[in-house]
Write a protein that holds these residues in place. Sequence first.
Motif, PDB file in Angstrom:
ATOM      1  N   TYR A 190       0.829  -1.203   0.000  1.00  0.00           N
ATOM      2  CA  TYR A 190       0.000   0.000   0.000  1.00  0.00           C
ATOM      3  C   TYR A 190       0.864   1.254   0.000  1.00  0.00           C
ATOM      4  O   TYR A 190       1.971   1.260   0.574  1.00  0.00           O
ATOM      5  CB  TYR A 190      -0.887   0.044   1.258  1.00  0.00           C
ATOM      6  CG  TYR A 190      -1.924  -1.033   1.304  1.00  0.00           C
ATOM      7  CD1 TYR A 190      -3.238  -0.784   0.940  1.00  0.00           C
ATOM      8  CD2 TYR A 190      -1.589  -2.326   1.715  1.00  0.00           C
ATOM      9  CE1 TYR A 190      -4.202  -1.783   0.980  1.00  0.00           C
ATOM     10  CE2 TYR A 190      -2.539  -3.334   1.759  1.00  0.00           C
ATOM     11  CZ  TYR A 190      -3.846  -3.056   1.394  1.00  0.00           C
ATOM     12  OH  TYR A 190      -4.790  -4.042   1.427  1.00  0.00           O
ATOM     13  N   ILE A 191       0.343   2.308  -0.617  1.00  0.00           N
ATOM     14  CA  ILE A 191       0.978   3.615  -0.470  1.00  0.00           C
ATOM     15  C   ILE A 191       0.200   4.377   0.594  1.00  0.00           C
ATOM     16  O   ILE A 191      -1.044   4.436   0.550  1.00  0.00           O
ATOM     17  CB  ILE A 191       1.030   4.409  -1.796  1.00  0.00           C
ATOM     18  CG1 ILE A 191       1.708   5.760  -1.571  1.00  0.00           C
ATOM     19  CG2 ILE A 191      -0.347   4.583  -2.428  1.00  0.00           C
ATOM     20  CD1 ILE A 191       2.087   6.497  -2.843  1.00  0.00           C
ATOM     21  N   ASP A 192       0.918   4.917   1.563  1.00  0.00           N
ATOM     22  CA  ASP A 192       0.286   5.621   2.682  1.00  0.00           C
ATOM     23  C   ASP A 192       0.034   7.078   2.288  1.00  0.00           C
ATOM     24  O   ASP A 192       0.880   7.955   2.504  1.00  0.00           O
ATOM     25  CB  ASP A 192       1.182   5.542   3.919  1.00  0.00           C
ATOM     26  CG  ASP A 192       0.459   6.011   5.180  1.00  0.00           C
ATOM     27  OD1 ASP A 192      -0.650   6.576   5.039  1.00  0.00           O
ATOM     28  OD2 ASP A 192       0.998   5.820   6.280  1.00  0.00           O
ATOM     29  N   LEU A 193      -1.133   7.341   1.710  1.00  0.00           N
ATOM     30  CA  LEU A 193      -1.461   8.691   1.237  1.00  0.00           C
ATOM     31  C   LEU A 193      -1.586   9.687   2.380  1.00  0.00           C
ATOM     32  O   LEU A 193      -1.404  10.892   2.176  1.00  0.00           O
ATOM     33  CB  LEU A 193      -2.763   8.655   0.430  1.00  0.00           C
ATOM     34  CG  LEU A 193      -2.731   7.902  -0.900  1.00  0.00           C
ATOM     35  CD1 LEU A 193      -4.113   7.924  -1.549  1.00  0.00           C
ATOM     36  CD2 LEU A 193      -1.692   8.497  -1.846  1.00  0.00           C
ATOM     37  N   SER A 194      -1.901   9.191   3.592  1.00  0.00           N
ATOM     38  CA  SER A 194      -2.072  10.116   4.723  1.00  0.00           C
ATOM     39  C   SER A 194      -0.785  10.884   5.018  1.00  0.00           C
ATOM     40  O   SER A 194      -0.827  12.033   5.449  1.00  0.00           O
ATOM     41  CB  SER A 194      -2.527   9.349   5.967  1.00  0.00           C
ATOM     42  OG  SER A 194      -1.525   8.428   6.382  1.00  0.00           O
ATOM     43  N   LYS A 195       0.367  10.274   4.737  1.00  0.00           N
ATOM     44  CA  LYS A 195       1.647  10.954   4.952  1.00  0.00           C
ATOM     45  C   LYS A 195       1.846  12.112   3.968  1.00  0.00           C
ATOM     46  O   LYS A 195       2.693  12.980   4.191  1.00  0.00           O
ATOM     47  CB  LYS A 195       2.803   9.963   4.783  1.00  0.00           C
ATOM     48  CG  LYS A 195       2.960   8.966   5.914  1.00  0.00           C
ATOM     49  CD  LYS A 195       4.211   8.126   5.688  1.00  0.00           C
ATOM     50  CE  LYS A 195       4.456   7.169   6.837  1.00  0.00           C
ATOM     51  NZ  LYS A 195       5.695   6.364   6.628  1.00  0.00           N
ATOM     52  N   LEU A 196       1.077  12.091   2.884  1.00  0.00           N
ATOM     53  CA  LEU A 196       1.241  13.102   1.837  1.00  0.00           C
ATOM     54  C   LEU A 196       0.102  14.119   1.826  1.00  0.00           C
ATOM     55  O   LEU A 196       0.051  14.985   0.953  1.00  0.00           O
ATOM     56  CB  LEU A 196       1.323  12.407   0.476  1.00  0.00           C
ATOM     57  CG  LEU A 196       2.533  11.482   0.302  1.00  0.00           C
ATOM     58  CD1 LEU A 196       2.253  10.427  -0.746  1.00  0.00           C
ATOM     59  CD2 LEU A 196       3.770  12.285  -0.056  1.00  0.00           C
ATOM     60  N   ALA A 197      -0.796  14.026   2.804  1.00  0.00           N
ATOM     61  CA  ALA A 197      -1.979  14.896   2.819  1.00  0.00           C
ATOM     62  C   ALA A 197      -1.606  16.372   2.855  1.00  0.00           C
ATOM     63  O   ALA A 197      -2.190  17.189   2.127  1.00  0.00           O
ATOM     64  CB  ALA A 197      -2.873  14.542   4.003  1.00  0.00           C
ATOM     65  N   GLU A 198      -0.645  16.734   3.689  1.00  0.00           N
ATOM     66  CA  GLU A 198      -0.296  18.157   3.837  1.00  0.00           C
ATOM     67  C   GLU A 198       0.318  18.740   2.562  1.00  0.00           C
ATOM     68  O   GLU A 198      -0.158  19.775   2.063  1.00  0.00           O
ATOM     69  CB  GLU A 198       0.646  18.356   5.023  1.00  0.00           C
ATOM     70  CG  GLU A 198       0.900  19.829   5.333  1.00  0.00           C
ATOM     71  CD  GLU A 198       1.713  20.025   6.601  1.00  0.00           C
ATOM     72  OE1 GLU A 198       2.338  21.105   6.736  1.00  0.00           O
ATOM     73  OE2 GLU A 198       1.722  19.114   7.454  1.00  0.00           O
ATOM     74  N   PRO A 199       1.363  18.105   1.988  1.00  0.00           N
ATOM     75  CA  PRO A 199       1.906  18.676   0.741  1.00  0.00           C
ATOM     76  C   PRO A 199       0.906  18.655  -0.411  1.00  0.00           C
ATOM     77  O   PRO A 199       0.908  19.562  -1.249  1.00  0.00           O
ATOM     78  CB  PRO A 199       3.125  17.800   0.438  1.00  0.00           C
ATOM     79  CG  PRO A 199       2.958  16.566   1.249  1.00  0.00           C
ATOM     80  CD  PRO A 199       2.200  16.979   2.471  1.00  0.00           C
TER      81      PRO A 199
END
Length: 564
Positions: A190-199
């Motif tokens: 899986y790719i953890d999209l939550s880590k990229l939410a801010e950018p």
Amino acid sequence: MPDKVLVTSAWPYMNVTPHLGNLVGSVLSADVAARYYRLKGDDVLFVSGSDEHGTPIEVEALKRGMTPKELTEKNHAKVSILFKQWNASYDNYTSTESSVHKNFVQKTLLEIQHNGYIFEQETQMLYCEHDQRFLPDRFVEGKCPYCGAEKARGDQCDLCGKLLEPTSLVEPYCIICKNKPIVQTTKHWYIDLSKLAEPLSEYIKANQQLPANAKSFSLNWIKEGLKPRAVTRDVEWGIPAPFEGAEGKTIYVWIDAVLGYVSATIEYYKHTDQTEKWREFWLDKTAKTLYFVGKDNIPFHTIILPALLLASGQDYNLPWNVSATEFLQFKGQKASKSQRIGIWIDEALEMFPVDYWRFFLIATRPESKDTNFTWNAFAYKINADLNDTFGNFIHRTLSFINSKFNGIIPSPTKLETDDQTVLDTVKEKVEQAAKEIEAGWLQSATNTLISISRIGNQYLNTKEPWNLMKTDREKAGTIFYVVAQVVKAATVVSSPFMPQTAEQIWQTLQLPGNVCKWNEATIPIEAGHKIAKPNPLFHKVETDEAKLDEQLAEIRTKLGTLPK
């Protein structure tokens, strides 16, 4: 210095031939933009390709008793030819089966994993005991858990646009055998999209080019909370997953396809002596990347693609603009090949010339709401706008110059105020069309094009130079000098929309080369220039809907384009 502009269109699935709605939202809109920016003098690269992976391919191949590879190779060859017939000016139309693409996807995903954004875990998936296979996205349907729509797919609900997981469907069933699946455990990456939410949120908020529909949809999606998305699937057809321990798994199709914009650029320059020039489009921060998609593809281009590019750590350019159209319906219904609803792009070309369709589709492009195709709407646009206004103005102007001035652009005497006003107004219209195309309002730009020819027609009707020929030939000559300039401007502005027609007019004008640069649209054709004898550009089309439906049915029988 010319700008660098990368123009892209969504990659069509190769399970079926695209219909007109597929075409206008991506391929045709993107082609108009690419042609415009080339006329503007920019350094343009136009890329896309066939999406040959994914469960829709497998489902269709199963129905036909073919392998996915056999199906996609056949359809890719057919669609590539059709896009050329539609005059889509791709620099590189490739496919997700390209070795360059496969290698790039695997390399990029390993970089993303190395950067800490991809993880593995066991998960619950739907499994069909009858067919002895896991059921990813398109292999399972059911009710949407959000809006309750029937026949929601395991990856997305067409009605509300929500992205789904197969296990979230209510009352799911296997699309092959219609049996209810069970839940089994499997391992996925899986790719953890939550880590990229801010950018991602910062990028979307700061992007002034994104249309309101794309921006609001994407920000709401982030606000609801980004969840990890599967990168791998339990299917055989696709790019093999590169992760350790992922043998037998392939890459999820939308992860695969959206990275194709980068790989298609790399592939194009790999076959030139400028193998590293792809970096100028993807790493140079002055370059613009334009994406043309349907509204159901918005999150994949404003969330998924930017997330992958950010997670790779390569500082790629994020989408500069994502121009998303609403849906083109057919007589009030969604296109469906199985139910014979819609018109497919091979059928359309059997009925009318390509520029009739190109003009109509852009002139009725569903930019702010769903639009509805009817034969009445088609006939009106072609007959009133294309034939009676645009075509009539150009043909009457050039025919008169040919018959009364021996095909020589007459020398103007003193330009009076109303003569100069026409030229100034047309110049403003050319500038307006440019702004509309750059803003993604292509439908408005076609209206501006027609208004240029309407200005010319009104000017001729007011001045009546055919009557002046008897009393003041020089004044009549000045009028035809003016409208000759309007013809040239209309020709240049029409070129992105109707390239064949524009070249036909250009050849009649006997101007050098192909249609000139956009900024030369209002540079005068010199007096004394010789033009050729014009031929009519268009003809009126049938207005009887029943007859047109009958003609379409005959073409379908001839082409064998629909299942029995």
